[in-house]
Design an enzyme around this catalytic site. Structure first.
Site, PDB file in Angstrom:
ATOM      1  N   GLN A 262      -2.767  -8.217  -8.242  1.00  0.00           N
ATOM      2  CA  GLN A 262      -1.960  -9.298  -8.830  1.00  0.00           C
ATOM      3  C   GLN A 262      -2.458 -10.663  -8.356  1.00  0.00           C
ATOM      4  O   GLN A 262      -2.562 -11.611  -9.139  1.00  0.00           O
ATOM      5  CB  GLN A 262      -0.491  -9.105  -8.453  1.00  0.00           C
ATOM      6  CG  GLN A 262       0.407 -10.266  -8.852  1.00  0.00           C
ATOM      7  CD  GLN A 262       1.884  -9.959  -8.682  1.00  0.00           C
ATOM      8  OE1 GLN A 262       2.499  -9.412  -9.568  1.00  0.00           O
ATOM      9  NE2 GLN A 262       2.459 -10.326  -7.554  1.00  0.00           N
TER      10      GLN A 262
ATOM     11  N   HIS B 279       9.061  -9.835   1.923  1.00  0.00           N
ATOM     12  CA  HIS B 279       9.375 -11.130   1.303  1.00  0.00           C
ATOM     13  C   HIS B 279       9.732 -12.157   2.375  1.00  0.00           C
ATOM     14  O   HIS B 279       9.330 -13.319   2.297  1.00  0.00           O
ATOM     15  CB  HIS B 279      10.581 -10.998   0.360  1.00  0.00           C
ATOM     16  CG  HIS B 279      10.348 -10.142  -0.835  1.00  0.00           C
ATOM     17  ND1 HIS B 279      10.928  -8.906  -0.998  1.00  0.00           N
ATOM     18  CD2 HIS B 279       9.594 -10.344  -1.951  1.00  0.00           C
ATOM     19  CE1 HIS B 279      10.556  -8.387  -2.149  1.00  0.00           C
ATOM     20  NE2 HIS B 279       9.734  -9.227  -2.747  1.00  0.00           N
TER      21      HIS B 279
ATOM     22  N   MET C 171      11.092 -10.939  -7.497  1.00  0.00           N
ATOM     23  CA  MET C 171      11.985 -10.328  -8.494  1.00  0.00           C
ATOM     24  C   MET C 171      13.258  -9.834  -7.795  1.00  0.00           C
ATOM     25  O   MET C 171      13.958  -8.962  -8.304  1.00  0.00           O
ATOM     26  CB  MET C 171      11.276  -9.180  -9.204  1.00  0.00           C
ATOM     27  CG  MET C 171      10.053  -9.672  -9.978  1.00  0.00           C
ATOM     28  SD  MET C 171       9.535  -8.587 -11.302  1.00  0.00           S
ATOM     29  CE  MET C 171       9.087  -7.128 -10.387  1.00  0.00           C
TER      30      MET C 171
HETATM   31  O1  PAF Z   1       5.203  -9.561  -7.314  1.00  0.00           O
HETATM   32  C1  PAF Z   1       6.271  -9.732  -7.926  1.00  0.00           C
HETATM   33  O2  PAF Z   1       7.368  -9.518  -7.395  1.00  0.00           O
HETATM   34  C2  PAF Z   1       6.219 -10.206  -9.361  1.00  0.00           C
HETATM   35  O3  PAF Z   1       5.147  -9.653 -10.039  1.00  0.00           O
HETATM   36  C3  PAF Z   1       6.230 -11.744  -9.480  1.00  0.00           C
HETATM   37  C4  PAF Z   1       4.970 -12.344  -8.885  1.00  0.00           C
HETATM   38  C5  PAF Z   1       7.443 -12.302  -8.777  1.00  0.00           C
HETATM   39  C6  PAF Z   1       6.291 -12.150 -10.949  1.00  0.00           C
HETATM   40  O4  PAF Z   1       7.450 -11.681 -11.552  1.00  0.00           O
END
Ligand code: PAF
Length: 305
Positions: free
Chosen positions: A177, A61, A54
């Site tokens: 998640q 990241h 996001m």
């Molecule tokens: O983990 C995230 O940044 C978000 O939940 C994702 C997986 C990009 C989905 O929008």
């Protein structure tokens, strides 16, 4: 050769020809253009890695992107602040947006494509699909943020259908998640590998998160105490029950002014069902969400026992 630029020059006074091979990252905003580029690459037998994000990218990241670059011919990083996964509009509003530095980081990491679509591009019509994978998506974050995982499944399934990656990379910081996305992948039959990547921490132990930039200096100073409490509970757990360990972590964190535990659940890492005894599962994980500061900022973390 797809995105390679050749720059030739004669540095005086030697007169040698230097050819610098400079891989350039391409930013794509439409699904159509992305699919055109990727179908060409796929026809050439190239493998594709997807890193969904996001934006507001940080070293956590970067570790996912570098791993994808090492394991695939083409790495696509999606940068899309997905509105459907925010159950609190204030959270969406204040989410950091740092497109320029995001692209600089992705270039540095060697990603080939940043896919940055608009909301209208991803949701030309409201997405009325409903995903439900109890208990995995119903406990912890699922219970505290109704609709959150539904929104995550909406956007991640769209990205998987558009990109058709061989592998998709997710940070283990968002432990639950990954479990929910695995359920969705099995449910919808996506043929890809989910690659979980380890949590990257600041030097003081705080799990890296885009939300950390929202912390005021005094909040940033106390935030590492969350992981400190989790870490010290590893020793504590050797001689105490699950219930006592839960109390210990909650008391340590709630004892700090400015921190407040929303939940601390000690669960089976595979089913996410709460455990009562350390022998209840082979892999047990403690998942925590803590409110930090006045605004407050919601921070999540976990530890394996
Ligand atoms: O983990 C995230 O940044 C978000 O939940 C994702 C997986 C990009 C989905 O929008």
């Amino acid at each position: 050769m797809l995105f390679l630029h050749f720059i030739g020059f004669f540095p005086s006074p030697f007169g040698f020809l230097y050819v610098i091979l400079h891989p350039e990252m391409k930013t794509i905003n439409t699904i159509k253009e992305l699919q055109t580029v990727l179908s060409g690459a796929r026809a050439d037998g190239k493998t594709i890695g997807l890193v969904p994000t996001m934006g507001a990218l940080h070293a956590g990241h970067a570790s996912l992107v570098r791993r994808s670059v090492a394991e695939n011919d083409i790495t696509v990083v999606s940068i899309f602040l997905n509105p459907t996964q925010f159950n609190d509009p204030r959270d969406l509003e204040r989410y950091p947006r740092t497109m320029e530095s995001d692209c600089a980081l992705l270039t540095e990491c060697g990603a080939q494509i940043a896919f940055a679509p608009s909301v209208a591009e991803m949701y030309p019509e409201p997405d009325n699909r409903r995903f439900s994978y109890p208990p995995t998506d119903a406990v912890m974050e699922g219970a505290m943020r109704p609709g959150h995982f539904n929104g995550v499944c909406q956007i991640v399934s769209k990205l998987f259908s558009i990109v058709e990656p061989d592998r998709a990379y997710f940070g283990e910081k968002d432990f639950q998640q990954i479990a929910v996305i695995r359920c969705m992948v099995a449910d919808l039959g996506f043929k890809l590998e989910i690659v979980p990547c380890p949590v990257i921490r600041e030097a003081d132990g705080l799990a890296m998160s885009s939300r950390n930039t929202l912390l005021a200096p005094n909040e940033r100073a106390i935030a590492p105490l969350i992981y400190a409490a989790l870490f010290s509970s590893l020793d504590f757990a050797h001689m105490h029950s699950v219930a006592q360990t839960r109390e210990y972590v909650e008391a340590r964190i709630n004892g700090v002014q400015g921190l407040h535990v929303e939940y601390f659940s000690i669960v089976d890492a595979n089913t996410l069902a709460e455990v009562e005894d350390w022998t209840d599962a082979a892999d047990i994980v403690g998942c925590i969400t803590v409110y930090c500061g006045q605004k407050p900022i919601r921070l999540i973390d976990h530890i394996h026992y």
